[in-house]
Design an enzyme around this catalytic site. Structure first.
Site, PDB file in Angstrom:
ATOM      1  N   LYS A  27     -12.534   7.355  -0.390  1.00  0.00           N
ATOM      2  CA  LYS A  27     -11.610   6.305   0.040  1.00  0.00           C
ATOM      3  C   LYS A  27     -11.978   4.967  -0.607  1.00  0.00           C
ATOM      4  O   LYS A  27     -13.152   4.597  -0.652  1.00  0.00           O
ATOM      5  CB  LYS A  27     -11.677   6.178   1.567  1.00  0.00           C
ATOM      6  CG  LYS A  27     -10.684   5.186   2.116  1.00  0.00           C
ATOM      7  CD  LYS A  27     -10.603   5.247   3.628  1.00  0.00           C
ATOM      8  CE  LYS A  27      -9.555   4.236   4.086  1.00  0.00           C
ATOM      9  NZ  LYS A  27      -9.338   4.258   5.520  1.00  0.00           N
ATOM     10  N   CYS A  43       0.800  -1.235   0.000  1.00  0.00           N
ATOM     11  CA  CYS A  43       0.000   0.000   0.000  1.00  0.00           C
ATOM     12  C   CYS A  43       0.828   1.278   0.000  1.00  0.00           C
ATOM     13  O   CYS A  43       1.386   1.649  -1.022  1.00  0.00           O
ATOM     14  CB  CYS A  43      -0.980  -0.042   1.160  1.00  0.00           C
ATOM     15  SG  CYS A  43      -2.355   1.079   0.964  1.00  0.00           S
ATOM     16  N   HIS A  73      -4.509  -5.125   0.660  1.00  0.00           N
ATOM     17  CA  HIS A  73      -4.029  -5.642   1.947  1.00  0.00           C
ATOM     18  C   HIS A  73      -4.415  -7.111   2.123  1.00  0.00           C
ATOM     19  O   HIS A  73      -5.260  -7.429   2.967  1.00  0.00           O
ATOM     20  CB  HIS A  73      -4.619  -4.829   3.098  1.00  0.00           C
ATOM     21  CG  HIS A  73      -4.009  -3.486   3.259  1.00  0.00           C
ATOM     22  ND1 HIS A  73      -2.774  -3.291   3.836  1.00  0.00           N
ATOM     23  CD2 HIS A  73      -4.450  -2.257   2.895  1.00  0.00           C
ATOM     24  CE1 HIS A  73      -2.482  -2.000   3.843  1.00  0.00           C
ATOM     25  NE2 HIS A  73      -3.483  -1.353   3.270  1.00  0.00           N
ATOM     26  N   SER A 100      -7.774  -0.461   1.386  1.00  0.00           N
ATOM     27  CA  SER A 100      -8.092   0.581   2.350  1.00  0.00           C
ATOM     28  C   SER A 100      -7.136   1.739   2.111  1.00  0.00           C
ATOM     29  O   SER A 100      -6.066   1.793   2.698  1.00  0.00           O
ATOM     30  CB  SER A 100      -7.910   0.038   3.773  1.00  0.00           C
ATOM     31  OG  SER A 100      -8.115   1.070   4.716  1.00  0.00           O
ATOM     32  N   ARG A 111     -13.415   2.844  14.163  1.00  0.00           N
ATOM     33  CA  ARG A 111     -12.648   4.085  14.398  1.00  0.00           C
ATOM     34  C   ARG A 111     -13.351   5.279  13.741  1.00  0.00           C
ATOM     35  O   ARG A 111     -13.474   6.353  14.330  1.00  0.00           O
ATOM     36  CB  ARG A 111     -11.229   3.939  13.833  1.00  0.00           C
ATOM     37  CG  ARG A 111     -10.385   5.225  13.929  1.00  0.00           C
ATOM     38  CD  ARG A 111      -9.119   5.130  13.087  1.00  0.00           C
ATOM     39  NE  ARG A 111      -9.444   4.888  11.674  1.00  0.00           N
ATOM     40  CZ  ARG A 111      -8.586   4.450  10.756  1.00  0.00           C
ATOM     41  NH1 ARG A 111      -7.321   4.215  11.084  1.00  0.00           N
ATOM     42  NH2 ARG A 111      -8.965   4.243   9.517  1.00  0.00           N
ATOM     43  N   GLU A 119      -2.938  -9.225   3.654  1.00  0.00           N
ATOM     44  CA  GLU A 119      -2.539  -9.677   4.992  1.00  0.00           C
ATOM     45  C   GLU A 119      -3.616  -9.392   6.036  1.00  0.00           C
ATOM     46  O   GLU A 119      -3.545  -9.907   7.149  1.00  0.00           O
ATOM     47  CB  GLU A 119      -1.221  -9.009   5.400  1.00  0.00           C
ATOM     48  CG  GLU A 119      -1.307  -7.557   5.910  1.00  0.00           C
ATOM     49  CD  GLU A 119      -1.507  -6.506   4.805  1.00  0.00           C
ATOM     50  OE1 GLU A 119      -1.682  -6.898   3.633  1.00  0.00           O
ATOM     51  OE2 GLU A 119      -1.503  -5.293   5.121  1.00  0.00           O
TER      52      GLU A 119
HETATM   53  C1  LIG Z   1      -8.380   1.091  13.444  1.00  0.00           C
HETATM   54  C2  LIG Z   1      -7.406   0.941  14.594  1.00  0.00           C
HETATM   55  C3  LIG Z   1      -7.110   2.296  15.217  1.00  0.00           C
HETATM   56  C4  LIG Z   1      -8.034  -0.033  15.607  1.00  0.00           C
HETATM   57  O1  LIG Z   1      -7.193  -0.182  16.731  1.00  0.00           O
HETATM   58  P1  LIG Z   1      -7.787  -0.123  18.255  1.00  0.00           P
HETATM   59  O2  LIG Z   1      -6.636  -0.276  19.179  1.00  0.00           O
HETATM   60  O3  LIG Z   1      -8.649   1.081  18.412  1.00  0.00           O
HETATM   61  O4  LIG Z   1      -8.707  -1.394  18.299  1.00  0.00           O
HETATM   62  P2  LIG Z   1      -9.597  -1.944  19.528  1.00  0.00           P
HETATM   63  O5  LIG Z   1     -11.004  -2.005  19.072  1.00  0.00           O
HETATM   64  O6  LIG Z   1      -9.272  -1.221  20.790  1.00  0.00           O
HETATM   65  O7  LIG Z   1      -9.094  -3.477  19.628  1.00  0.00           O
HETATM   66  C5  LIG Z   1      -7.788  -3.782  20.029  1.00  0.00           C
HETATM   67  C6  LIG Z   1      -7.503  -5.206  19.614  1.00  0.00           C
HETATM   68  O8  LIG Z   1      -7.674  -5.329  18.203  1.00  0.00           O
HETATM   69  C7  LIG Z   1      -6.434  -5.631  17.588  1.00  0.00           C
HETATM   70  N1  LIG Z   1      -6.360  -4.848  16.350  1.00  0.00           N
HETATM   71  C8  LIG Z   1      -6.243  -3.519  16.237  1.00  0.00           C
HETATM   72  N2  LIG Z   1      -6.210  -3.169  14.952  1.00  0.00           N
HETATM   73  C9  LIG Z   1      -6.311  -4.305  14.244  1.00  0.00           C
HETATM   74  C10 LIG Z   1      -6.305  -4.583  12.875  1.00  0.00           C
HETATM   75  N3  LIG Z   1      -6.217  -3.601  11.988  1.00  0.00           N
HETATM   76  N4  LIG Z   1      -6.421  -5.856  12.475  1.00  0.00           N
HETATM   77  C11 LIG Z   1      -6.523  -6.840  13.383  1.00  0.00           C
HETATM   78  N5  LIG Z   1      -6.527  -6.638  14.710  1.00  0.00           N
HETATM   79  C12 LIG Z   1      -6.427  -5.391  15.137  1.00  0.00           C
HETATM   80  C13 LIG Z   1      -5.381  -5.183  18.590  1.00  0.00           C
HETATM   81  O9  LIG Z   1      -4.163  -5.843  18.371  1.00  0.00           O
HETATM   82  C14 LIG Z   1      -6.050  -5.579  19.876  1.00  0.00           C
HETATM   83  O10 LIG Z   1      -5.994  -6.978  20.013  1.00  0.00           O
HETATM   84  P3  LIG Z   1      -5.739  -7.700  21.397  1.00  0.00           P
HETATM   85  O11 LIG Z   1      -6.715  -7.054  22.330  1.00  0.00           O
HETATM   86  O12 LIG Z   1      -6.041  -9.133  21.091  1.00  0.00           O
HETATM   87  O13 LIG Z   1      -4.320  -7.424  21.708  1.00  0.00           O
HETATM   88  C15 LIG Z   1      -6.089   0.297  14.076  1.00  0.00           C
HETATM   89  O14 LIG Z   1      -6.372  -0.960  13.519  1.00  0.00           O
HETATM   90  C16 LIG Z   1      -5.435   1.119  13.019  1.00  0.00           C
HETATM   91  O15 LIG Z   1      -4.745   2.124  13.305  1.00  0.00           O
HETATM   92  N6  LIG Z   1      -5.673   0.729  11.760  1.00  0.00           N
HETATM   93  C17 LIG Z   1      -5.337   1.507  10.622  1.00  0.00           C
HETATM   94  C18 LIG Z   1      -4.030   1.125  10.094  1.00  0.00           C
HETATM   95  C19 LIG Z   1      -3.644   2.047   9.009  1.00  0.00           C
HETATM   96  O16 LIG Z   1      -3.403   3.231   9.159  1.00  0.00           O
HETATM   97  N7  LIG Z   1      -3.612   1.515   7.830  1.00  0.00           N
HETATM   98  C20 LIG Z   1      -3.247   2.280   6.720  1.00  0.00           C
HETATM   99  C21 LIG Z   1      -2.570   1.355   5.803  1.00  0.00           C
HETATM  100  S1  LIG Z   1      -3.172   1.578   4.248  1.00  0.00           S
HETATM  101  C22 LIG Z   1      -2.082   2.637   3.620  1.00  0.00           C
HETATM  102  O17 LIG Z   1      -0.911   2.298   3.529  1.00  0.00           O
HETATM  103  C23 LIG Z   1      -2.634   4.003   3.335  1.00  0.00           C
HETATM  104  C24 LIG Z   1      -2.282   4.495   1.974  1.00  0.00           C
HETATM  105  C25 LIG Z   1      -3.289   5.504   1.446  1.00  0.00           C
HETATM  106  O18 LIG Z   1      -4.283   5.829   2.105  1.00  0.00           O
HETATM  107  O19 LIG Z   1      -3.071   5.961   0.309  1.00  0.00           O
END
Ligand SMILES: CC(C)(COP(=O)(O)OP(=O)(O)OC[C@H]1O[C@@H](n2cnc3c(N)ncnc32)[C@H](O)[C@@H]1OP(=O)(O)O)[C@@H](O)C(=O)NCCC(=O)NCCSC(=O)CCC(=O)O
Ligand SMILES: N[C@@H](CCO)C(=O)O
Length: 354
Positions: free
Chosen positions: A167, A146, A239, A196, A253, A241
């Site tokens: 998006k 990504c 993605h 995403s 979120r 993965e």
């Molecule tokens: C959405 C959130 C903020 C969610 O996290 P939170 O901590 O709030 O989740 P939560 O509901 O409190 O739940 C926490 C539990 O869920 C797990 N968990 C958190 N995020 C997860 C995910 N994405 N996939 C699988 N499990 C996940 C944690 O390890 C934790 O597990 P345990 O409790 O078991 O430990 C995060 O996933 C995140 O930041 N995702 C976005 C990633 C991102 O920015 N991707 C962009 C890539 S795409 C890109 O490259 C962009 C390029 C473009 O836009 O052009």
């Protein structure tokens, strides 16, 4: 692991012509059998840091149960990190210096959060290009996810990603474009991949610069492409993965951001992801969230568990198949010394001899 043509059975030749890896007995006897070393440059934000580790470790581990893999996580400066993530990195991650000293056979670069209009304005741009410049000379193949794909396409070919009007968010059906390429040989010809992202590099721009597009979707654009040499950089825009719950976590979120008035519109569903029952649950929840936001009332938790039960994962088998092909090819051409990218007879300009 490849077949060895230990007899003259015509099937070996036929399979080889169809793209299957077949070793001659002599090649097999002289192959140096050892573990593979794969770097994971993790630049995901804190909340997704360990989930991202699990996702890529799982793909590597699950794709092939015979070979042995050492995965080496590391990161770079220029990313905003809280104390917990920093402590985790300090305790468990290797330094880039260590990685360079020991060498890698393959490198995975994760996606990341976008915060600026242009990638070269991101704090991690310079360190990321340093890792890439090293990898280009020393690692057999680099797989980018990504944002890393967008960054390296810009760095290598001067093409800037384009901001999308909305998006690209959901699970999309894809088709294999070039069935003969070893990365996608012998896998399903149509399969799902989640996307995403706010940005895209378009197929026409990739092809203009000699990249080979291998997997694409009518709705979501290119998922998989390779550098003009056919193998040294593998670009993922989707993605594969992701866990079943990853898009749900991102959706939650966004709902919370709406409740806190950090966004004005109620977030749309990721496309082709929630079934009808999940959509009913989420529509009910949306009424509650909207009333809570406007009435200044406390928010109830999203019925996550009920929704998770209804989520399917329709992309993992194909993701594993691509990883298996990727690492299998790396194994065939990488040097016995893990600090060197290729065996002596491999042409770096056409490493798969395509
Ligand atoms: C959405 C959130 C903020 C969610 O996290 P939170 O901590 O709030 O989740 P939560 O509901 O409190 O739940 C926490 C539990 O869920 C797990 N968990 C958190 N995020 C997860 C995910 N994405 N996939 C699988 N499990 C996940 C944690 O390890 C934790 O597990 P345990 O409790 O078991 O430990 C995060 O996933 C995140 O930041 N995702 C976005 C990633 C991102 O920015 N991707 C962009 C890539 S795409 C890109 O490259 C962009 C390029 C473009 O836009 O052009
Ligand atoms: N590419 C090597 C395996 C890794 O040492 C070989 O085929 O002998």
């Amino acid at each position: 692991m490849p077949l060895v043509a230990h007899t003259a059975l015509p099937t070996f030749r036929r399979l080889q012509e169809e793209g299957e890896e077949i070793l001659t007995p002599d090649r097999a006897a002289h192959q140096s059998i050892r573990e593979l070393h794969i770097g994971l440059l993790n630049i995901m934000p804190d909340a997704a840091l360990e989930a991202t580790e699990r996702q890529f470790f799982r793909l590597v581990g699950a794709c092939n149960q015979i070979a042995q893999f050492h995965v080496h996580p590391f990161t770079i400066d220029g990313l905003e990190r809280g104390p917990e993530a920093l402590a985790h990195i300090e305790k468990y991650y290797e330094s880039f210096e260590q990685i360079k000293r020991d060498g890698l056979d393959a490198l995975i670069i994760s996606g990341a959060n976008v915060t600026h209009d242009h990638l070269q304005q991101e704090g991690f741009w310079q360190p990321l290009t340093e890792v890439f410049e090293w990898a280009k000379e020393n690692v057999t193949s680099v797989l980018c996810s990504c944002l890393a794909t967008h960054a390296l396409i810009q760095h290598c070919y001067g093409v800037e990603r384009t901001r999308l009007p909305a998006k690209r968010w959901g699970v999309y059906s894809h088709k294999v474009v070039d069935r003969s390429h070893p990365l996608v040989a012998e896998i399903n010809t149509r399969f799902d991949v989640p996307h995403s992202r706010f940005n895209e590099v378009f197929r026409s721009d990739m092809e203009k610069h000699g990249l080979k597009v291998l997997v694409a979707s009518d709705q979501a654009g290119v998922h998989l492409a390779v550098s003009p040499d056919g193998f040294r950089i593998v670009f993922f825009q989707g993605h594969p993965e992701y866990d079943d719950i990853s898009l749900l976590k991102e959706y939650k979120r966004e709902v919370l951001r709406y409740y806190r008035a950090e966004r004005d519109d109620y977030p749309p569903y990721p496309e082709h992801y929630f079934d009808e029952a999940a959509q009913r649950l989420l529509a009910e929840y949306a009424s509650h969230v909207q009333a809570a936001r406007h009435g200044g009332r406390q928010l109830k938790a999203m019925p996550e568990e009920q929704i998770v039960e209804r989520l399917d994962i329709t992309w993992r088998d194909s993701a594993k198949a691509v990883f298996n092909n990727w690492l299998g090819k790396v194994y065939q051409i990488t040097n016995e010394d893990r600090r060197l990218p290729f065996m002596d007879d491999v042409d770096p300009r056409n490493p798969l001899d395509l």
